[in-house]
Design a protein around this motif. Structure first.
Motif, PDB file in Angstrom:
ATOM      1  N   ILE A   1       0.837  -1.201   0.000  1.00 34.71           N
ATOM      2  CA  ILE A   1       0.000   0.000   0.000  1.00 34.71           C
ATOM      3  C   ILE A   1       0.869   1.247   0.000  1.00 34.71           C
ATOM      4  O   ILE A   1       0.651   2.169  -0.782  1.00 34.71           O
ATOM      5  N   TYR A   2       1.873   1.275   0.859  1.00 35.40           N
ATOM      6  CA  TYR A   2       2.759   2.439   0.900  1.00 35.40           C
ATOM      7  C   TYR A   2       3.511   2.618  -0.420  1.00 35.40           C
ATOM      8  O   TYR A   2       3.716   3.734  -0.879  1.00 35.40           O
TER       9      TYR A   2
ATOM     10  N   ARG B   1       2.033  10.625  -8.725  1.00 30.45           N
ATOM     11  CA  ARG B   1       1.498  10.159 -10.015  1.00 30.45           C
ATOM     12  C   ARG B   1       0.702   8.874  -9.852  1.00 30.45           C
ATOM     13  O   ARG B   1      -0.316   8.692 -10.509  1.00 30.45           O
ATOM     14  N   ARG B   2       1.152   7.969  -9.001  1.00 29.67           N
ATOM     15  CA  ARG B   2       0.391   6.727  -8.798  1.00 29.67           C
ATOM     16  C   ARG B   2      -0.932   7.026  -8.102  1.00 29.67           C
ATOM     17  O   ARG B   2      -1.970   6.460  -8.440  1.00 29.67           O
TER      18      ARG B   2
ATOM     19  N   PRO C   1       3.134  -0.201 -14.213  1.00 28.48           N
ATOM     20  CA  PRO C   1       3.629  -1.538 -13.851  1.00 28.48           C
ATOM     21  C   PRO C   1       3.761  -1.736 -12.336  1.00 28.48           C
ATOM     22  O   PRO C   1       3.482  -2.824 -11.821  1.00 28.48           O
ATOM     23  N   LYS C   2       4.154  -0.685 -11.613  1.00 24.22           N
ATOM     24  CA  LYS C   2       4.279  -0.794 -10.153  1.00 24.22           C
ATOM     25  C   LYS C   2       2.908  -1.055  -9.520  1.00 24.22           C
ATOM     26  O   LYS C   2       2.767  -1.915  -8.647  1.00 24.22           O
TER      27      LYS C   2
ATOM     28  N   GLY D   1      -0.870  -5.318  -7.407  1.00 22.92           N
ATOM     29  CA  GLY D   1      -2.228  -5.857  -7.407  1.00 22.92           C
ATOM     30  C   GLY D   1      -3.351  -4.843  -7.313  1.00 22.92           C
ATOM     31  O   GLY D   1      -4.479  -5.216  -6.999  1.00 22.92           O
ATOM     32  N   PHE D   2      -3.081  -3.568  -7.598  1.00 18.57           N
ATOM     33  CA  PHE D   2      -4.128  -2.552  -7.483  1.00 18.57           C
ATOM     34  C   PHE D   2      -4.803  -2.225  -8.809  1.00 18.57           C
ATOM     35  O   PHE D   2      -5.914  -1.705  -8.822  1.00 18.57           O
TER      36      PHE D   2
END
Length: 141
Positions: free
Chosen positions: A15-16, A23-24, A77-78, A83-84
């Protein structure tokens, strides 16, 4: 007291990591606002507009292209790896996963706070310019 570790056991680092870059957070917030699905360009257009402090409609293609590259190669990609989101590199389609539902509310809150801070910063800058030009009247007179 409920901590991140008790609400999302073993997921705090993911999560962090996901929320660690503006941007994410913007990509996730845009997806939440658009019902969980978007092509890469709409999030890039919103990011470009936010970074250049202009409206989405006024974001130029050059701005969008510049912003589009980094999310495509780094941020999307991150988020996918953690998994988000689901990210289809062939089509540019980005979709929220069920995991994203757990962080949608905090993402929305943080994005709203960042938007408010930017607006306040902008109005403070405008006030400074008016003071510098003598446009502000003194209330002591």
């Amino acid at each position: 007291m409920m901590t991140c570790q008790t609400r999302f056991p073993g997921d705090a680092d993911r999560i962090y990591t996901a929320l660690g870059k503006q941007r994410r957070r913007s990509v996730l917030y845009t997806l939440v606002q658009q019902g969980g699905r978007a092509e890469i360009s709409p999030p890039a257009r919103r990011l470009a507009a936010a970074e250049q402090r202009t409206s989405v409609a006024d974001a130029t293609e050059e701005m969008v292209t510049q912003v589009e590259r980094q999310p495509y190669h780094v941020h999307l990609p991150k988020l996918d790896d953690n998994g988000f989101i689901g990210f289809d590199t062939d089509t540019g389609a980005v979709t929220l996963t069920e995991n994203a539902g757990r962080i949608a509310e905090p993402v929305a809150l943080v994005s709203e706070l960042e938007d408010t801070a930017e607006r306040l910063e902008g109005s403070t800058e405008q006030s400074r310019k008016r003071v510098g030009t003598g446009a502000v009247e003194s209330s002591d007179e």
